[in-house]
Structures are given as C-alpha cells and as structure tokens.
Write an enzyme that holds these catalytic residues in place. Structure first.
Site, PDB file in Angstrom:
ATOM      1  N   LYS A 219       0.821  -1.215   0.000  1.00 12.87           N
ATOM      2  CA  LYS A 219       0.000   0.000   0.000  1.00 12.87           C
ATOM      3  C   LYS A 219       0.853   1.263   0.000  1.00 12.87           C
ATOM      4  O   LYS A 219       2.036   1.237   0.323  1.00 12.87           O
ATOM      5  CB  LYS A 219      -1.004  -0.040   1.161  1.00 12.87           C
ATOM      6  CG  LYS A 219      -2.141  -1.020   0.863  1.00 12.87           C
ATOM      7  CD  LYS A 219      -3.227  -1.045   1.902  1.00 12.87           C
ATOM      8  CE  LYS A 219      -4.322  -2.047   1.467  1.00 12.87           C
ATOM      9  NZ  LYS A 219      -5.326  -2.300   2.488  1.00 12.87           N
TER      10      LYS A 219
ATOM     11  N   ARG B 156      -2.776 -10.371   5.024  1.00 15.77           N
ATOM     12  CA  ARG B 156      -3.259 -10.417   3.627  1.00 15.77           C
ATOM     13  C   ARG B 156      -2.159  -9.818   2.752  1.00 15.77           C
ATOM     14  O   ARG B 156      -1.860  -8.634   2.879  1.00 15.77           O
ATOM     15  CB  ARG B 156      -4.552  -9.604   3.539  1.00 15.77           C
ATOM     16  CG  ARG B 156      -5.188  -9.545   2.174  1.00 15.77           C
ATOM     17  CD  ARG B 156      -6.460  -8.691   2.214  1.00 15.77           C
ATOM     18  NE  ARG B 156      -7.120  -8.657   0.922  1.00 15.77           N
ATOM     19  CZ  ARG B 156      -6.791  -7.814  -0.047  1.00 15.77           C
ATOM     20  NH1 ARG B 156      -5.821  -6.947   0.122  1.00 15.77           N
ATOM     21  NH2 ARG B 156      -7.429  -7.852  -1.208  1.00 15.77           N
TER      22      ARG B 156
HETATM   23  N1  HH2 Z   1      -7.363  -4.119   1.185  1.00 11.88           N
HETATM   24  C1  HH2 Z   1      -7.768  -4.160  -0.101  1.00 11.88           C
HETATM   25  C2  HH2 Z   1      -8.815  -5.007  -0.498  1.00 11.88           C
HETATM   26  N2  HH2 Z   1      -9.418  -5.823   0.389  1.00 11.88           N
HETATM   27  N3  HH2 Z   1      -9.632  -6.616   2.598  1.00 11.88           N
HETATM   28  C3  HH2 Z   1      -9.255  -6.584   3.880  1.00 11.88           C
HETATM   29  N4  HH2 Z   1      -9.866  -7.372   4.779  1.00 11.88           N
HETATM   30  N5  HH2 Z   1      -8.258  -5.771   4.316  1.00 11.88           N
HETATM   31  C4  HH2 Z   1      -7.592  -4.934   3.478  1.00 11.88           C
HETATM   32  O1  HH2 Z   1      -6.695  -4.186   3.935  1.00 11.88           O
HETATM   33  C5  HH2 Z   1      -7.978  -4.929   2.099  1.00 11.88           C
HETATM   34  C6  HH2 Z   1      -9.020  -5.805   1.683  1.00 11.88           C
HETATM   35  C7  HH2 Z   1      -7.098  -3.285  -1.108  1.00 11.88           C
HETATM   36  O2  HH2 Z   1      -5.949  -3.901  -1.627  1.00 11.88           O
HETATM   37  P1  HH2 Z   1      -5.898  -4.736  -2.990  1.00 11.88           P
HETATM   38  O3  HH2 Z   1      -6.924  -5.811  -3.016  1.00 11.88           O
HETATM   39  O4  HH2 Z   1      -4.509  -5.206  -3.147  1.00 11.88           O
HETATM   40  O5  HH2 Z   1      -6.192  -3.683  -4.138  1.00 11.88           O
HETATM   41  P2  HH2 Z   1      -7.507  -3.252  -4.925  1.00 11.88           P
HETATM   42  O6  HH2 Z   1      -8.524  -2.806  -3.967  1.00 11.88           O
HETATM   43  O7  HH2 Z   1      -7.027  -2.141  -5.820  1.00 11.88           O
HETATM   44  O8  HH2 Z   1      -7.983  -4.431  -5.707  1.00 11.88           O
END
Ligand code: HH2
Length: 334
Positions: free
Chosen positions: A280, A315
């Site tokens: 992030k 995660r």
């Molecule tokens: N962060 C993201 C998405 N889902 N779920 C939980 N429980 N906690 C988190 O911190 C979290 C999450 C965002 O990250 P990412 O999936 O890598 O990116 P994007 O939202 O652009 O798909």
C-alpha cells in the site's frame, strides 16, 4: 481485589512480550501489562488489575476460521481478478492466468486465497454485479476443481457473496463491513461461514479526500465493535467474525502508522485480527518506493510487525517472501 477501576470509553492495549503471564488470544504472544487509554491520557497497569471480562476477551483462544488455526499466523494470498487493482490490476483477468497465480500462491505457502473482482483502491469506481460475478465465480470454481485451499471472497455485495460461496468460497471479506449491502450479512449467516469486517471511513471513490478522526485507534475500535454487533445481530457467530482496522481505507499516513503501532489493542474486541497492508501507498511514502512492485520488503516488514502483535491473518501479494520471513520469525521469537 482488582486495583484498576474501569471507566467508560477506554481502550486496552496488551503490551506484548515473548514470555509473560497471559497468553494473547491463545496464540504465540504473551503480556503482563496493559496500556489503558482514556481520553488524552494513557497509563500502564498490570494485567492482574484489569477486570475479568476484558482480560478474557484478550486471552480467550480463538476458534478456527475457515479451517485455519488461529493459534498461529496465517497468510492470505491476494488474487485480484480486476483490470485496475492498484498492484496486480490486469494481470489475472484471464482465468487461466488467475488459476496459475492461485496455485503458485498455494505452493508458496498461502493458507487461504482472497479473490476480489472489484478494486477498492482510493478513487476506484463501483463495479456492476454482473461484471463482478463474471470475474470472480469462474476463477473460484476453477481453483476449487484443483484444490481444497480455503477461499475468501472479497466483496461488498450480497449477490456476489452468495454466488461465490456456492462456487466454493468459505469466508466473506467485506471492506465495507456490511454497510454497503447489509444483505451480505444475511447471506453470510445463512451459509454459516465466517466474515471479515473491515473498517473504512467513506467510500473508495472519495475516502482519501480528508480522513478525520478524534483518536484514530479508539474511533476504529469503536466502529469495529459496532460492526461486530451488527454481524452478530444478523446471526453470524461471534467466534466466526474477524476484524480488520482497514489500512489505507480513509486513513492518512499518520492514521495508518498509529493503527499499526497500536494493533494489539484490537485483540480487546475478542476476535481474530486480519491485517492488509501489502504494497500500500503508505509504505511507498515512508520508504520512497514509488511503485507497488517495489514495496515487497516494506510489506514483509509490516507483516512481521503485525504477527509480532498477534495478528492471526496477514493479507499479502507476496506469499513466498512473507512465508520465508514468518518462518524465520517463528524460529527466532522466543
Ligand atoms: N485491502 C484491499 C482489499 N481488500 N480486505 C481486507 N480485509 N483488508 C484490506 O486491507 C484490504 C481488503 C485493497 O488492496 P488490494 O486488493 O490489493 O487492491 P484493490 O482494492 O485495488 O484491488
């Protein structure tokens, strides 16, 4: 006789040590003292002096979640089947590529896979239900045909959750904690699967405009407590609810750092903690790593920190690197 008289609106942070009188959440961390936050003040008191109910919340062993042992750290591998996720957007839109990546993460040591069909990065626009279904369901089916690995569906929508569970997912991960589509809580309860309720301030499109808190750790803890109560009111068992402070979701750099420094305070909610900080932006801001792909080492450092504070699930995008680091931490933490 307990020496400490609890006040309203307090937050309790167990101060983690590798050996101590109280075992944190039945896991690998211990504590002897607790930092109690009250208003602008904090004081360190002996755990012996904390009222029984609060101590029980912190120490009670957590039940397994989707078959995962909460008495040890678990890695959740991220698989975004989207064109626009901030780190892996566009790489796994082709179902064959998604399946390859899923199997790679399993062989790299992922305990569970988190499949998402809607980016929730800052500025992201909502994706329609049909599109989100078309992205996620075939991939979940394909993974399930090859592997028993637990699968989490990262969605805010009841229709997507329902289809994903039918296709073989076994955990609902909702970054909106059932505030976007409360029917997702009913779907989760009916399927008798666990839920992760994550804290977010605002919607992805605008959440980073001007996030504001009185005391970020207290405010997030209070909001999560409300989300847990809502989930329970819908019939999701307390021991099947995971909490997540939501790094980057309506948070400034300072907010993220404060939440991470005080992560162990969330054990007072009595639920396993999931932490998602992988790649992030705040890691880039603190280290100068401009692109998401350059933030692997910083992400591993945050995962190690989270586990040192007793977080049960991290995660991550980089499963192999995180697994290697956690193995070393496990061997040396004594
Ligand atoms: N962060 C993201 C998405 N889902 N779920 C939980 N429980 N906690 C988190 O911190 C979290 C999450 C965002 O990250 P990412 O999936 O890598 O990116 P994007 O939202 O652009 O798909």
């Amino acid at each position: 006789m307990k020496q400490y008289t609890p006040q309203d609106d307090e937050l309790f942070r167990p101060l983690i040590v590798s050996k101590g009188e109280n075992q944190l959440a039945g896991g690998w961390c211990y504590f002897t003292d607790v930092e109690v936050f009250n208003g602008d003040c904090s004081q360190v008191v002996s755990a012996k002096d904390i009222e029984d109910q609060t101590l029980i919340q912190m120490t009670r062993p957590r039940s397994p979640i989707a078959g995962l042992d909460m008495g040890r750290p678990n890695i959740m591998g991220i698989l975004n089947v989207t064109p626009d996720s901030f780190s892996d957007g566009g790489r796994y839109l082709d179902p064959a590529c998604a399946l390859d990546q899923a199997m790679k993460m399993v062989s790299d040591g992922a305990d569970i896979l988190d499949i998402g069909g809607e980016s929730t990065r800052p500025g992201a626009k909502e994706v329609g239900i049909d599109e989100e279904l078309a992205r996620t369901v075939p991939v979940i089916e394909a993974i399930r045909a090859q592997s028993d690995v637990p699968i989490s569906i990262d969605t805010r929508k009841a229709a997507v959750g329902k289809a994903a569970l039918a296709a073989g997912a076994s955990l609902v991960n909702d970054v909106a904690a059932f505030t976007f589509d409360p029917a997702l809580a009913d779907v989760t309860a009916r399927a008798r699967v666990p839920a992760c309720v994550m804290h977010a301030q605002g919607l992805p499109a605008t959440m980073q405009n001007n996030p504001t808190y009185g005391d970020v750790v207290k405010d997030v803890s209070k909001a999560l407590s409300g989300h847990v109560a809502f989930a329970r009111s819908k019939g999701i068992a307390l021991d099947q609810i995971v909490v997540d402070p939501g790094i980057g979701f309506g948070k400034t750099l300072d907010h993220n750092v404060l939440l991470l420094r005080n992560l162990s305070a969330f054990h007072s909610l009595g639920c396993p903690i999931l932490l998602g900080a992988s790649r992030k932006k705040f890691i880039g801001t603190l280290t100068g790593a401009e692109t998401a792909a350059d933030r692997v080492s910083g992400s591993v450092a945050v995962a190690l920190h989270a586990v040192s504070q007793g977080a049960q699930i991290v995660r991550v995008h980089d499963v192999a690197e995180t697994r290697q680091a956690l193995r070393m931490q496990g061997a040396l933490f004594h």
